[in-house]
Design an enzyme around this catalytic site. Sequence first.
Site, PDB file in Angstrom:
ATOM      1  N   HIS A 159       0.844  -1.190   0.000  1.00 34.71           N
ATOM      2  CA  HIS A 159       0.000   0.000   0.000  1.00 34.71           C
ATOM      3  C   HIS A 159       0.879   1.240   0.000  1.00 34.71           C
ATOM      4  O   HIS A 159       1.748   1.404   0.863  1.00 34.71           O
ATOM      5  CB  HIS A 159      -0.946  -0.018   1.196  1.00 34.71           C
ATOM      6  N   GLU A 162       2.039   3.599   2.989  1.00 33.81           N
ATOM      7  CA  GLU A 162       2.620   2.962   4.168  1.00 33.81           C
ATOM      8  C   GLU A 162       4.142   2.914   4.045  1.00 33.81           C
ATOM      9  O   GLU A 162       4.763   1.861   3.989  1.00 33.81           O
ATOM     10  CB  GLU A 162       1.973   1.588   4.362  1.00 33.81           C
ATOM     11  N   HIS A 288       2.620  -3.878   6.925  1.00 33.45           N
ATOM     12  CA  HIS A 288       1.641  -2.834   6.638  1.00 33.45           C
ATOM     13  C   HIS A 288       1.628  -1.849   7.803  1.00 33.45           C
ATOM     14  O   HIS A 288       2.338  -2.004   8.790  1.00 33.45           O
ATOM     15  CB  HIS A 288       0.249  -3.444   6.463  1.00 33.45           C
ATOM     16  N   GLU A 361       0.931  -5.178  11.162  1.00 34.90           N
ATOM     17  CA  GLU A 361       0.484  -3.791  11.073  1.00 34.90           C
ATOM     18  C   GLU A 361       1.362  -3.008  12.042  1.00 34.90           C
ATOM     19  O   GLU A 361       1.324  -3.244  13.241  1.00 34.90           O
ATOM     20  CB  GLU A 361      -0.990  -3.662  11.455  1.00 34.90           C
TER      21      GLU A 361
END
Length: 402
Positions: A159, A162, A288, A361
């Site tokens: 992404h 990020e 992420h 994450e």
Amino acid sequence: MLAVSVAPAGAAQDDSDRGLYEVRGTDSAQRTEIARSGVDVWGTHDGVMTFAANPAQAQALRERGIALEQIADVEELLAERSPDVVASADEFPAGDEGYHTYGELTEVLRNTADEHGEIVSLSDVGSSYEGRSLHLVKISDNAGQDEDEPEVLFTCNQHAREHLTTEMCLRIVERFTDEYGSDPTVTELVDTREIYVIPTVNPDGAEYDIENGRYKGWRKNRQGNGTDLNRNWGYQWGCCGGSSGSPYSETYRGPSAFSAPETRAVASFVESRVVGGTQQIKAHLDFHSYSELVLWPYGYTYDDANDTMTPEEARRFQEVGERLAASNGYTPQQSSDLYITDGSINDWMWAEHDILSLTFEMYPAGGGGLDGFYPPDERIEPETQRNDEAVEILVAEAGNQV
């Protein structure tokens, strides 16, 4: 990783006047309902879901009885975070120069390969939609040979916004090269494993996100209106309401599985590691941001086990995930405990190749607003170092079998 939206096919989303909202006390079912409404989910922590939504989306959620609170205006946040437009087309906003642009990353990787030629080889798995090389770094005691050693893969920056994840992959590369021969753990792992790192899977989107030195909050690749790379993988692609068929959605899954050249290239590399009928990559970690979570398959179903994952295998994922989380302070959980997603890299890696595949994450845990995607560059060092032990655990785990 965190974002799901399902807009009607062919419907354009009005991204003007978007607000940043929070809903508190959510469970996985409500989070899935919110995600499917078409909003852009930013983060989830301790039951608090943070997302960007236009006025129509916010009103629709309120009409469903969901109590949401607007905490900011997205465009104002973007303007505050990067107020000065610069002349360069590829430069981070003032104050965030510690992050690496694609050109700077390329230079660092080339220098690393030159300085550590015996244990490093630099190549690529293919090219992005706009033609940028998808760099592949191999680290092993005999990097030029294909040895019979367990392999582990790290991927970052699916992404675009990020950027901290690219720094995480760069940290892995620099640590396993600079500390080889001096750190006993690093040395043993390099001597007994083949470590692969793809620091940016989405270089086009990452470069666009910082174009002219101003953050845009861009998530997808640059193919048409953009494809969400982490909804474009082939296993259970588009199966379960965990992605969108609308090209305007933040989680547009593409017209078909692997329609994005970036996912297709990485998948082809993974498939190339099937040697003599056996997949050589045993473990994989995809980075992420944000929410400080350790996630494991499956994302497309709430079931812990099914016909492609035995109860014993599900327990191994949980045990490894909990060990990783104990090392870095993240929260461990199955991916679908957040909300349903489909077409993700973790689900494909496991279902198609039996690779122990998890997602981190990264920082912050929650309440980060725009800084969740764009933490100050002062956070790069502590937040990447924070995962040193976790990376070691996963590399070691590549040598273990159920």
